[in-house]
Design a protein around this motif. Sequence first.
Motif, mmCIF file in Angstrom:
data_model
loop_
_atom_site.group_PDB
_atom_site.id
_atom_site.type_symbol
_atom_site.label_atom_id
_atom_site.label_comp_id
_atom_site.label_asym_id
_atom_site.label_seq_id
_atom_site.Cartn_x
_atom_site.Cartn_y
_atom_site.Cartn_z
ATOM 1 N N GLU A 1 -17.672 -53.454 63.412
ATOM 2 C CA GLU A 1 -18.578 -53.439 64.568
ATOM 3 C C GLU A 1 -19.156 -54.806 64.900
ATOM 4 N N GLY A 2 -18.899 -55.769 64.064
ATOM 5 C CA GLY A 2 -19.369 -57.120 64.345
ATOM 6 C C GLY A 2 -20.707 -57.421 63.700
ATOM 7 N N SER A 3 -20.928 -58.717 63.462
ATOM 8 C CA SER A 3 -22.195 -59.199 62.902
ATOM 9 C C SER A 3 -22.670 -60.360 63.769
ATOM 10 N N ARG A 4 -23.884 -60.197 64.318
ATOM 11 C CA ARG A 4 -24.413 -61.272 65.159
ATOM 12 C C ARG A 4 -25.249 -62.204 64.300
ATOM 13 N N LEU A 5 -24.819 -63.458 64.242
ATOM 14 C CA LEU A 5 -25.504 -64.465 63.423
ATOM 15 C C LEU A 5 -26.098 -65.533 64.327
ATOM 16 N N THR A 6 -27.377 -65.811 64.121
ATOM 17 C CA THR A 6 -28.055 -66.880 64.846
ATOM 18 C C THR A 6 -28.567 -67.903 63.847
ATOM 19 N N VAL A 7 -28.256 -69.173 64.098
ATOM 20 C CA VAL A 7 -28.716 -70.256 63.227
ATOM 21 C C VAL A 7 -29.683 -71.120 64.019
ATOM 22 N N LEU A 8 -30.933 -71.191 63.523
ATOM 23 C CA LEU A 8 -31.968 -71.931 64.239
ATOM 24 C C LEU A 8 -32.419 -73.158 63.454
ATOM 25 N N ALA B 1 -25.488 -73.468 56.820
ATOM 26 C CA ALA B 1 -25.450 -72.976 58.191
ATOM 27 C C ALA B 1 -25.830 -74.074 59.192
ATOM 28 N N ALA B 2 -25.090 -74.096 60.294
ATOM 29 C CA ALA B 2 -25.344 -75.038 61.376
ATOM 30 C C ALA B 2 -25.454 -74.257 62.691
ATOM 31 N N PRO B 3 -26.179 -74.814 63.666
ATOM 32 C CA PRO B 3 -26.313 -74.100 64.954
ATOM 33 C C PRO B 3 -24.968 -73.754 65.592
ATOM 34 N N SER C 1 -27.593 -70.597 53.300
ATOM 35 C CA SER C 1 -26.284 -70.004 53.029
ATOM 36 C C SER C 1 -26.375 -68.491 53.125
ATOM 37 N N MET C 2 -25.259 -67.880 53.410
ATOM 38 C CA MET C 2 -25.217 -66.421 53.421
ATOM 39 C C MET C 2 -23.775 -65.944 53.341
ATOM 40 N N THR C 3 -23.631 -64.672 53.041
ATOM 41 C CA THR C 3 -22.311 -64.043 52.983
ATOM 42 C C THR C 3 -22.288 -62.830 53.901
ATOM 43 N N LEU C 4 -21.276 -62.802 54.745
ATOM 44 C CA LEU C 4 -21.009 -61.604 55.548
ATOM 45 C C LEU C 4 -20.040 -60.737 54.763
ATOM 46 N N GLN C 5 -20.421 -59.489 54.600
ATOM 47 C CA GLN C 5 -19.588 -58.586 53.820
ATOM 48 C C GLN C 5 -18.659 -57.790 54.727
ATOM 49 N N ASN D 1 -14.726 -41.218 57.234
ATOM 50 C CA ASN D 1 -13.815 -41.940 58.107
ATOM 51 C C ASN D 1 -14.398 -43.298 58.475
ATOM 52 N N ALA D 2 -14.679 -44.164 57.455
ATOM 53 C CA ALA D 2 -15.461 -45.368 57.706
ATOM 54 C C ALA D 2 -14.641 -46.445 58.414
ATOM 55 N N GLY D 3 -13.386 -46.694 58.022
ATOM 56 C CA GLY D 3 -12.591 -47.758 58.627
ATOM 57 C C GLY D 3 -13.003 -49.107 58.065
ATOM 58 N N VAL D 4 -13.407 -50.021 58.952
ATOM 59 C CA VAL D 4 -13.841 -51.361 58.557
ATOM 60 C C VAL D 4 -15.366 -51.436 58.708
ATOM 61 N N THR D 5 -16.036 -51.778 57.640
ATOM 62 C CA THR D 5 -17.494 -51.823 57.636
ATOM 63 C C THR D 5 -17.971 -53.240 57.389
ATOM 64 N N GLN D 6 -18.834 -53.729 58.257
ATOM 65 C CA GLN D 6 -19.406 -55.072 58.131
ATOM 66 C C GLN D 6 -20.913 -54.968 57.933
ATOM 67 N N THR D 7 -21.414 -55.843 57.075
ATOM 68 C CA THR D 7 -22.864 -55.992 56.926
ATOM 69 C C THR D 7 -23.218 -57.454 56.719
ATOM 70 N N PRO D 8 -24.398 -57.914 57.187
ATOM 71 C CA PRO D 8 -25.326 -57.179 58.046
ATOM 72 C C PRO D 8 -24.861 -57.171 59.494
ATOM 73 N N LYS D 9 -25.484 -56.396 60.330
ATOM 74 C CA LYS D 9 -25.154 -56.377 61.757
ATOM 75 C C LYS D 9 -25.861 -57.506 62.493
ATOM 76 N N PHE D 10 -26.999 -57.914 62.023
ATOM 77 C CA PHE D 10 -27.755 -59.013 62.632
ATOM 78 C C PHE D 10 -28.360 -59.871 61.523
ATOM 79 N N ARG D 11 -28.390 -61.184 61.785
ATOM 80 C CA ARG D 11 -29.025 -62.058 60.804
ATOM 81 C C ARG D 11 -29.434 -63.340 61.503
ATOM 82 N N ILE D 12 -30.622 -63.821 61.152
ATOM 83 C CA ILE D 12 -31.082 -65.126 61.624
ATOM 84 C C ILE D 12 -31.194 -66.044 60.414
ATOM 85 N N LEU D 13 -30.579 -67.204 60.517
ATOM 86 C CA LEU D 13 -30.601 -68.183 59.433
ATOM 87 C C LEU D 13 -31.261 -69.474 59.898
#
Lengths: 112, 115
Positions: free
Chosen positions: A105-112, A81-83, A18-22, A1-13
Amino acid sequence: NAGVTQTPKFRILKIGQSMTLQCTQDMNHNYMYWYRQDPGMGLKLIYYSVGAGITDKGEVPNGYNVSRSTTEDFPLRLELAAPSQTSVYFCASKTGNTGELFFGEGSRLTVL
Amino acid sequence: AQTVTQSQPEMSVQEAETVTLSCTYDTSESDYYLFWYKQPPSRQMILVIRQEAYKQQNATENRFSVNFQKAAKSFSLKISDSQLGDAAMYFCAYRRLYTGNQFYFGTGTSLTVIP
């Protein structure tokens, strides 16, 4: 019963990377969406798709790209990626008939 | 574009009491959907309740009910017998009925439940 699946859950760039949220859904929904959520700002639509091969811009598409090659998958690409892209990203889907969105469940992205 | 306004950034309620969260929206459409979504600390958004604008009867889901005032463009959420698990961010959302590919969200109300 997966529903909507996002990866990754956390990422620092780092700036300029560049990156891809799945995003994958197993409910055979035609409609898929990418939102970003900034503190105190609610959800803003980045891109959406009404079916495989069809995508359209939302309110805040700059700096992002999407593709929809299958019904199940709707990846979101950040090229340089930009801040300002530091945010929480949500993928969502819905059928054509019911009104509601189903969220990942969301993906938290931080760009530093 | 449609706008959805939640004028209460934060609300609190005593456990077992009732609380009402406010939402107003702006639209020229006559047919549309309205939603309340809950976002607990785990972050995943969950549908609480849905209202079709063409239905005059207010939607109810267990302890959750809405007061839908179409002429006033108001859509408030009432939570009865509040429980600790109700603590979350609540978002009001709007979608057109027939060409509603886009959902419009308010900025949210953070609800604290006091034991």
